[in-house]
Design an enzyme around this catalytic site. Structure first.
Site, mmCIF file in Angstrom:
data_model
loop_
_atom_site.group_PDB
_atom_site.id
_atom_site.type_symbol
_atom_site.label_atom_id
_atom_site.label_comp_id
_atom_site.label_asym_id
_atom_site.label_seq_id
_atom_site.Cartn_x
_atom_site.Cartn_y
_atom_site.Cartn_z
ATOM 1 N N HIS A 54 -12.901 84.022 -4.203
ATOM 2 C CA HIS A 54 -13.564 84.044 -2.882
ATOM 3 C C HIS A 54 -12.563 84.444 -1.796
ATOM 4 O O HIS A 54 -12.877 85.209 -0.896
ATOM 5 C CB HIS A 54 -14.119 82.662 -2.519
ATOM 6 C CG HIS A 54 -15.196 82.162 -3.438
ATOM 7 N ND1 HIS A 54 -14.988 81.136 -4.330
ATOM 8 C CD2 HIS A 54 -16.482 82.529 -3.590
ATOM 9 C CE1 HIS A 54 -16.098 80.890 -4.985
ATOM 10 N NE2 HIS A 54 -17.022 81.718 -4.572
ATOM 11 N N ASP A 58 -20.026 89.511 -10.737
ATOM 12 C CA ASP A 58 -21.491 89.480 -10.764
ATOM 13 C C ASP A 58 -21.995 90.909 -10.549
ATOM 14 O O ASP A 58 -22.595 91.232 -9.519
ATOM 15 C CB ASP A 58 -22.013 88.543 -9.673
ATOM 16 C CG ASP A 58 -21.559 87.119 -9.918
ATOM 17 O OD1 ASP A 58 -21.937 86.550 -10.941
ATOM 18 O OD2 ASP A 58 -20.797 86.590 -9.087
ATOM 19 N N GLN A 111 -25.717 91.458 -9.885
ATOM 20 C CA GLN A 111 -26.043 90.965 -8.543
ATOM 21 C C GLN A 111 -25.650 92.016 -7.491
ATOM 22 O O GLN A 111 -26.417 92.303 -6.566
ATOM 23 C CB GLN A 111 -25.308 89.654 -8.284
ATOM 24 C CG GLN A 111 -25.380 89.187 -6.836
ATOM 25 C CD GLN A 111 -24.820 87.793 -6.637
ATOM 26 O OE1 GLN A 111 -25.504 86.818 -6.898
ATOM 27 N NE2 GLN A 111 -23.590 87.691 -6.169
HETATM 28 O O1 PAF Z 1 -22.627 85.007 -5.843
HETATM 29 C C1 PAF Z 1 -22.973 83.946 -5.281
HETATM 30 O O2 PAF Z 1 -22.164 83.046 -5.041
HETATM 31 C C2 PAF Z 1 -24.420 83.754 -4.868
HETATM 32 O O3 PAF Z 1 -25.278 84.357 -5.777
HETATM 33 C C3 PAF Z 1 -24.717 84.241 -3.428
HETATM 34 C C4 PAF Z 1 -24.498 85.747 -3.315
HETATM 35 C C5 PAF Z 1 -23.829 83.507 -2.449
HETATM 36 C C6 PAF Z 1 -26.184 83.965 -3.080
HETATM 37 O O4 PAF Z 1 -26.471 82.606 -3.135
#
Ligand code: PAF
Length: 281
Positions: A38, A151, A154
């Protein structure tokens, strides 16, 4: 960059605080329990934007009924400390009631891209992700939004949503951060016991072995899938859920690799479900 980090919980506070942020504004959406992965997204946002906003929200709608929503790790105090050190300007930590007030009934859904891979294993997952991220985009109005390559589906789904709904922002996908033994960083790694933690890097070893075959000229997608399976077969603690070698943009499974491809997998290490991927080409 503002002088000290602001922390807000409800929508009115967010809209007020956002007025003090210089553009371009970078958004890093998270579910908290922050790790170096992060922080690398935040650092990239810090380099490219004049303000950085981080959201922390464990989004209930992206968890299935048998998934880990209630046990998902949380550490607000530790997260805020890390965010302050990383030079974040504004943190938005809405409650579930702020995001989904009583009577909530609107959903954002991306069609074909959400059907394979994670979508086939986790019904409703991407509907929850796209809905919450659309709400985060609407409330924060960023110029850039940062997501991790771990991800990969995503990221592809959110790129598609951003295009389809004409959000005036760029989706930035940042490289997967790994532990020194190759394990992709994830908040869920915390579920692994010592033995499982020792076994888990085999996921990346298997993907890397297949990538080495690709780099040596292997273009048969099934050959690469079999390579991953063969490496994982040597680790009894790991049970493969899927291995995919798909077109990078459409996520359609390939026979031959002629353009950029995504080699991705999901596997259980003990009871913990982990995902990882490498890009080919
Ligand atoms: O990747 C994540 O942590 C989650 O899927 C996100 C993008 C914050 C959405 O809740």
């Amino acid at each position: 960059m503002t002088e000290s980090m602001m922390i807000v919980n409800n929508l009115d506070e967010l809209l007020y605080a956002r007025r003090f942020l210089d553009r371009p504004l970078g958004l890093v959406p998270t579910m908290g329990y922050l790790h170096a992965g992060h922080i690398s997204l935040i650092q990239q946002a810090r380099q490219e934007c004049n303000s950085v906003l981080v959201s922390i929200f464990v989004n209930p709608t992206q968890f299935g009924p048998n998934e880990d929503f209630t046990s998902y790790p949380r550490n607000t105090e530790g997260d805020l400390h890390l965010l302050e050190q990383a030079g974040v300007d504004l943190v938005w930590m809405p409650s579930p009631e702020v995001m989904y007030p009583p009577g909530y009934q609107t959903w954002v859904e991306v069609d074909n891209l959400t059907k394979p891979l994670e979508g086939s294993m986790r019904p409703g997952h991407f509907r929850g992700v796209t809905t919450v991220v659309a709400k985060l985009f609407n409330a924060t109005r960023p110029d850039r939004a940062y997501f991790g390559q771990k991800d990969a589906q995503q990221a592809a789904v959110l790129r598609q949503m951003t295009r389809d709904l004409s959000y005036p922002l760029d989706i930035i996908v940042c490289p997967t951060l790994r532990e020194t033994d190759g394990l992709a960083m994830s908040s869920r790694n915390t579920y692994l016991d010592a033995q499982q933690r020792q076994a888990a890097p085999v996921l990346y070893r298997a993907l890397s072995a297949a990538r080495a075959d690709y780099e040596a000229g292997q273009r048969d997608a099934e050959g690469l899938r079999q390579k991953v399976k063969a490496v994982l077969a040597g680790e009894p603690q790991v049970s493969l859920q899927y291995i995919s070698c798909a077109d990078y943009d459409t996520l359609v499974e390939l026979e031959q690799i002629n353009a950029r491809a995504l080699l991705s997998l999901a596997a259980f290490v003990g009871k913990t479900r982990l995902i990882d991927n490498v890009v080919l080409g």
